[in-house]
Write an enzyme that holds these catalytic residues in place. Sequence first.
Site, mmCIF file in Angstrom:
data_model
loop_
_atom_site.group_PDB
_atom_site.id
_atom_site.type_symbol
_atom_site.label_atom_id
_atom_site.label_comp_id
_atom_site.label_asym_id
_atom_site.label_seq_id
_atom_site.Cartn_x
_atom_site.Cartn_y
_atom_site.Cartn_z
ATOM 1 N N LYS A 58 -9.489 2.328 -2.605
ATOM 2 C CA LYS A 58 -9.906 1.866 -1.280
ATOM 3 C C LYS A 58 -11.281 2.423 -0.924
ATOM 4 O O LYS A 58 -11.530 3.623 -1.016
ATOM 5 C CB LYS A 58 -8.861 2.311 -0.252
ATOM 6 C CG LYS A 58 -9.036 1.730 1.142
ATOM 7 C CD LYS A 58 -7.867 2.165 2.027
ATOM 8 C CE LYS A 58 -7.931 1.529 3.398
ATOM 9 N NZ LYS A 58 -6.795 1.964 4.251
ATOM 10 N N CYS A 115 -5.165 -2.945 3.104
ATOM 11 C CA CYS A 115 -4.843 -2.777 4.524
ATOM 12 C C CYS A 115 -6.049 -3.032 5.424
ATOM 13 O O CYS A 115 -6.526 -4.158 5.554
ATOM 14 C CB CYS A 115 -4.259 -1.375 4.739
ATOM 15 S SG CYS A 115 -3.541 -1.095 6.373
ATOM 16 N N GLU A 171 0.831 -1.204 0.000
ATOM 17 C CA GLU A 171 0.000 0.000 0.000
ATOM 18 C C GLU A 171 0.869 1.259 0.000
ATOM 19 O O GLU A 171 1.905 1.321 0.665
ATOM 20 C CB GLU A 171 -0.888 -0.021 1.255
ATOM 21 C CG GLU A 171 -1.766 1.206 1.442
ATOM 22 C CD GLU A 171 -2.414 1.238 2.812
ATOM 23 O OE1 GLU A 171 -3.442 1.915 2.939
ATOM 24 O OE2 GLU A 171 -1.890 0.606 3.748
#
Length: 540
Positions: A348, A398, A290
């Site tokens: 995300k 994540c 990430e």
Amino acid sequence: MVAPAVTSESDTSIALPSRRRRATPVLIRLAAALAGGGIFYASYPPRTLWYLAPLAFALLAASLRHRSARGGFLYGLAFGLAFVMPLLTWLQSFLGADFGPFPWIGLSFVVSLYMAIAGAAMAVVSTLRGGPVWMAAVFMGSEVLRTYFPFDGFPWGKVGFGQPEGLFLPLAAIGGTMLLGFAVVVTGAAATELVVRWRAGDRRRALILPVILVVLPVVAGAASWSLVGTDAQAGTRTVAIIQGNAPDDGINLMYDTPILRRNHLAATEKLAADIKAGRVTKPDIVVWPEVATDLEPDPRYDSALSQAIRDVGVPFLIGGRLIENPTTIQNVVQVWDPNTGPGDRYAKQKLVPFAEFIPLRDISAAVTPFVADTRDMIPGTKPGALAIDNTTVGVAICYEVAYDQVVGDAVRAGATMLAIPTNNAWYGPGEMSYQQLAMSRVAAVEYGRAVAVSATSGVSAIVQPDGSITQRSELYTAATLVASVPLRTTATLATRLGAWPEWVASVTGLAALALAIGARLRKRSTPARTDDTSTSEEDL
């Protein structure tokens, strides 16, 4: 003339021990709740003591059984604080000593409040027949609430995430983290019920239900291993994970993107050299972590990154911060082909509150250091199913691995393996990275997919569909992992059910709570003898 009442010395000597006698059970129950929370923490990764979790909930149930809602709230709060505060100590590594312990203490208290609310409800429903079932349903319902409210929730520390191995784990393939957590809680609560009934002299029929509730989850979990497949139904892919490393810089990592980029470019060039020299098998796919680099709206102009990818000669998944303009920033994973350049990307969806976006920005300035120097990121809206090398890879970035919705949507969109790019370098050498890795292991079983966990500074890992780890890096080291993973197409029952287990647990818990409250109100409305010796023990 009537003489005034006199309290004799003997009356006082009777009253004081009576108050002490009333306080003693409260202190014992409080100690049981605190011990339960501490044991629950001890059961959590990176430790492999998964079997302690039912004991933790047995102690919680012992403190809550047949108590009032007020008492249940107190014991639930104690249990929550004893679990959550040590669980989240990594926040101190993130924020540093200068910012103080208040964010860590504040978040721990807020998460513990959900457990306090659960404790109040569990105490009320414990009087119903089959109490352990309703207690477990109520606790899991509180996890659902915490997952979604407020600000997209905070699902960290769910019961199921503490079970990345052991007898209960296969249940994740049937009902996801909801069924997995329910099995743990009901086993512990039923064990308490069994001990209480046995000590009270109950025999035969009265012990049957608690015995079943203790044994059934364990047996069901062990028997469900046959449902956890690891075969390569759509072939295999050799995956390389690049862990370029990052400085242990806490909150200052927000200024270290050039270091992350340099480290990951260097690790990529080393991989290319190792492939050319025959020291490493050439992978089919390479996964960067990430936000390992900044990406421009048209990343084709990034000549250094393009050259590194061409040198390896296979498609990449690049975790980066996409900066379209000063006010439009996204956390993305970009497909990058060595021949055709950048392709599809995933943004995300579940952003971290008070970090990637700031709720109530004026008020938040008091509790987060990100207000002055950052803009809110823009969440994505599409499932993370990216086509790469004739493979559909499901991506969750994540923190998103904690959300069944994000990972499940990617699998339902056709993903045959999963990739979890993450940047845990913020949080120091503590337990955060291991806690998150456990989530990926549970997700592997829940969805029946291999998982490539790519972290900037560790822990990176190759996770098989049964949750086992075949390769893993250490923290704060540069490492490259290369391994073959199976591609799978079978949809587990948990995948097909989606959010249904959450709704069933929530509705069941609420229905049980309504029934129990109704029963208590009817009992209170029934005339009963009152006397002056009644105490507040029933309340606690």
